[in-house]
Write a protein that holds these residues in place. Structure first.
Motif, short mmCIF file in Angstrom:
data_model
loop_
_atom_site.label_atom_id
_atom_site.label_comp_id
_atom_site.label_asym_id
_atom_site.label_seq_id
_atom_site.Cartn_x
_atom_site.Cartn_y
_atom_site.Cartn_z
N THR A 6 5.32 6.54 24.47
CA THR A 6 6.38 6.66 23.48
C THR A 6 7.00 8.04 23.59
OG1 THR A 6 5.18 5.18 22.03
CG2 THR A 6 6.89 6.50 21.03
N LEU A 7 8.31 8.04 23.59
CA LEU A 7 9.03 9.30 23.63
C LEU A 7 9.28 9.78 22.22
CD1 LEU A 7 11.66 8.36 26.35
CD2 LEU A 7 9.54 9.63 26.65
N ASN A 8 9.24 11.06 22.04
CA ASN A 8 9.54 11.62 20.73
C ASN A 8 11.04 11.81 20.61
OD1 ASN A 8 6.82 11.78 20.25
ND2 ASN A 8 6.65 13.90 20.89
N ASN A 9 11.67 11.00 19.80
CA ASN A 9 13.10 11.16 19.55
C ASN A 9 13.25 12.23 18.48
OD1 ASN A 9 13.77 9.18 21.36
ND2 ASN A 9 13.67 7.56 19.83
N THR A 10 13.22 13.43 18.92
CA THR A 10 13.24 14.53 17.97
C THR A 10 14.20 15.61 18.44
OG1 THR A 10 11.89 16.20 16.89
CG2 THR A 10 11.25 15.62 19.11
N GLY A 11 14.73 16.33 17.50
CA GLY A 11 15.58 17.45 17.83
C GLY A 11 14.77 18.71 18.07
N ASN A 12 13.46 18.62 17.87
CA ASN A 12 12.59 19.77 18.06
C ASN A 12 12.32 19.95 19.56
OD1 ASN A 12 10.33 21.48 18.30
ND2 ASN A 12 9.63 20.93 16.25
N ILE A 13 12.94 20.97 20.13
CA ILE A 13 12.86 21.21 21.57
C ILE A 13 11.42 21.50 22.01
CG2 ILE A 13 13.68 22.67 23.46
CD1 ILE A 13 15.77 20.74 22.20
N GLU A 14 10.68 22.25 21.21
CA GLU A 14 9.30 22.58 21.57
C GLU A 14 8.45 21.32 21.69
OE1 GLU A 14 10.86 24.28 18.96
OE2 GLU A 14 11.31 26.03 20.23
N LYS A 15 8.61 20.39 20.75
CA LYS A 15 7.85 19.15 20.80
C LYS A 15 8.27 18.30 22.00
CE LYS A 15 6.58 18.56 15.97
NZ LYS A 15 6.66 17.72 14.79
N ASP B 87 16.69 17.63 30.47
CA ASP B 87 15.38 16.98 30.60
C ASP B 87 14.90 17.00 32.05
OD1 ASP B 87 14.97 16.55 27.92
OD2 ASP B 87 15.74 14.51 27.94
N LYS B 88 15.82 16.86 33.00
CA LYS B 88 15.43 16.98 34.42
C LYS B 88 14.82 18.34 34.68
CE LYS B 88 18.89 13.88 36.35
NZ LYS B 88 20.10 13.77 37.18
N LYS B 89 15.46 19.39 34.17
CA LYS B 89 14.92 20.74 34.36
C LYS B 89 13.53 20.87 33.75
CE LYS B 89 19.26 23.34 34.45
NZ LYS B 89 20.05 24.36 33.75
N ARG B 90 13.35 20.29 32.58
CA ARG B 90 12.04 20.36 31.91
C ARG B 90 10.97 19.64 32.75
NH1 ARG B 90 15.60 19.17 27.18
NH2 ARG B 90 15.72 21.14 26.06
N ILE B 91 11.33 18.49 33.28
CA ILE B 91 10.38 17.73 34.10
C ILE B 91 10.05 18.49 35.37
CG2 ILE B 91 10.10 15.63 35.48
CD1 ILE B 91 11.76 14.17 33.29
N LEU B 92 11.07 19.04 36.02
CA LEU B 92 10.83 19.77 37.27
C LEU B 92 9.99 21.02 37.04
CD1 LEU B 92 14.31 19.36 39.03
CD2 LEU B 92 12.25 17.95 39.26
N ARG B 93 10.23 21.72 35.95
CA ARG B 93 9.40 22.90 35.62
C ARG B 93 7.94 22.48 35.42
NH1 ARG B 93 13.67 25.24 32.40
NH2 ARG B 93 12.88 24.02 30.67
N ALA B 94 7.75 21.37 34.71
CA ALA B 94 6.38 20.89 34.48
C ALA B 94 5.71 20.49 35.79
CB ALA B 94 6.40 19.71 33.49
N ILE B 95 6.47 19.86 36.69
CA ILE B 95 5.92 19.49 38.00
C ILE B 95 5.57 20.75 38.80
CG2 ILE B 95 6.47 18.44 40.24
CD1 ILE B 95 8.09 16.32 38.68
N GLU B 96 6.45 21.75 38.78
CA GLU B 96 6.16 23.01 39.49
C GLU B 96 4.86 23.62 39.00
OE1 GLU B 96 9.61 25.45 38.79
OE2 GLU B 96 10.60 24.76 40.61
N ASN B 97 4.66 23.64 37.69
CA ASN B 97 3.41 24.20 37.14
C ASN B 97 2.19 23.42 37.58
OD1 ASN B 97 4.70 26.29 35.77
ND2 ASN B 97 4.95 25.08 33.90
N GLU B 98 2.27 22.10 37.53
CA GLU B 98 1.13 21.28 37.92
C GLU B 98 0.84 21.39 39.42
OE1 GLU B 98 -1.07 19.62 35.97
OE2 GLU B 98 0.04 20.47 34.28
N MET B 99 1.89 21.43 40.23
CA MET B 99 1.69 21.56 41.68
C MET B 99 1.07 22.92 42.00
SD MET B 99 2.53 18.66 43.04
CE MET B 99 3.01 18.76 44.76
N ALA B 100 1.52 23.96 41.33
CA ALA B 100 0.93 25.30 41.53
C ALA B 100 -0.55 25.29 41.13
CB ALA B 100 1.69 26.35 40.74
N ASN B 101 -0.88 24.62 40.04
CA ASN B 101 -2.28 24.52 39.61
C ASN B 101 -3.14 23.79 40.63
OD1 ASN B 101 -1.70 25.85 37.22
ND2 ASN B 101 -1.51 23.97 36.02
N LYS B 102 -2.53 22.93 41.42
CA LYS B 102 -3.26 22.19 42.46
C LYS B 102 -3.27 22.94 43.79
CE LYS B 102 -2.67 17.59 40.56
NZ LYS B 102 -4.10 17.28 40.45
#
Length: 191
Positions: free
Chosen positions: A158-167, A57-72
């Motif tokens: 609310t966090l999605n407690n799901t096994g669906n990685i895409e979601k 999840d840390k990797k997912r968050i950091l990737r999302a931050i990288e994308n948003e920072m690049a967009n800015k």
């Protein structure tokens, strides 16, 4: 009356659907910081390592931050203007909805003013209890020259407690995007 119901029903459903998936965001910042001077960033490993979530999840968050920072218009650098850190909190939330009303069903009992062995009606009470995990994601931006926090965004939802990685990844991107939408405060992002 029927027109009012037909008009308000879709609005109520849209509100209900958006309230279930929305992220509530608050941002705070140092009023003395000149946000137009920041052009580069790096992740603050010490702070990120302390976040109590899975490494995936840390990797997912950091990737999302990288994308948003690049967009800015920010670039990742070894000599950054800003350090980016994250912090997370999680809590179980229990919602109890009390229901009271009249119900009809099959069985023995009084019905329609006389004793009827097949129809029963009367008051009914009940509670609907639901639990959900509510999470907070904090994104901190630290000025590297002064070593001071200059901006903090927090998203709660609310966090999605799901096994669906895409979601799960989609929800993380939504959190990060809505938090960083508040950056920079009172200034225009440079392209």
């Amino acid at each position: 009356m029927k027109k009012k119901i037909l008009f308000f029903l879709p609005l109520a459903l849209m509100f209900l659907a958006s309230s279930c998936v929305s992220v509530r965001v608050i941002a705070d910042y140092d009023r003395n910081a000149d946000f137009n001077t920041y052009k580069s960033y790096a992740f603050y490993k010490t702070g990120i390592d302390k976040a109590q979530i899975s490494d995936l999840d840390k990797k997912r968050i950091l990737r999302a931050i990288e994308n948003e920072m690049a967009n800015k218009g920010f670039v990742k650098s070894e000599n950054p203007d800003l350090l980016v850190s994250i912090f997370t909190k999680e809590r179980e939330r229990v919602d109890v909805y009390n229901n009271a009303g009249w119900g009809w069903g099959w069985g023995w009992g009084p019905g329609w003013g006389y004793w009827n062995p097949w129809l029963w009606g009367g008051p009914g009470w009940g509670n609907n209890i639901s639990t959900r995990t509510e999470g907070s994601l904090y994104i901190d931006l630290i000025d590297t020259s002064s070593k001071e926090l200059i901006w903090q965004g927090r998203g709660v939802g609310t966090l999605n407690n799901t096994g669906n990685i895409e979601k799960k990844e989609e929800r993380i991107r939504e959190f990060v995007s809505q938090i960083l939408e508040k950056y920079p405060p009172n200034t225009l992002a440079s392209s």
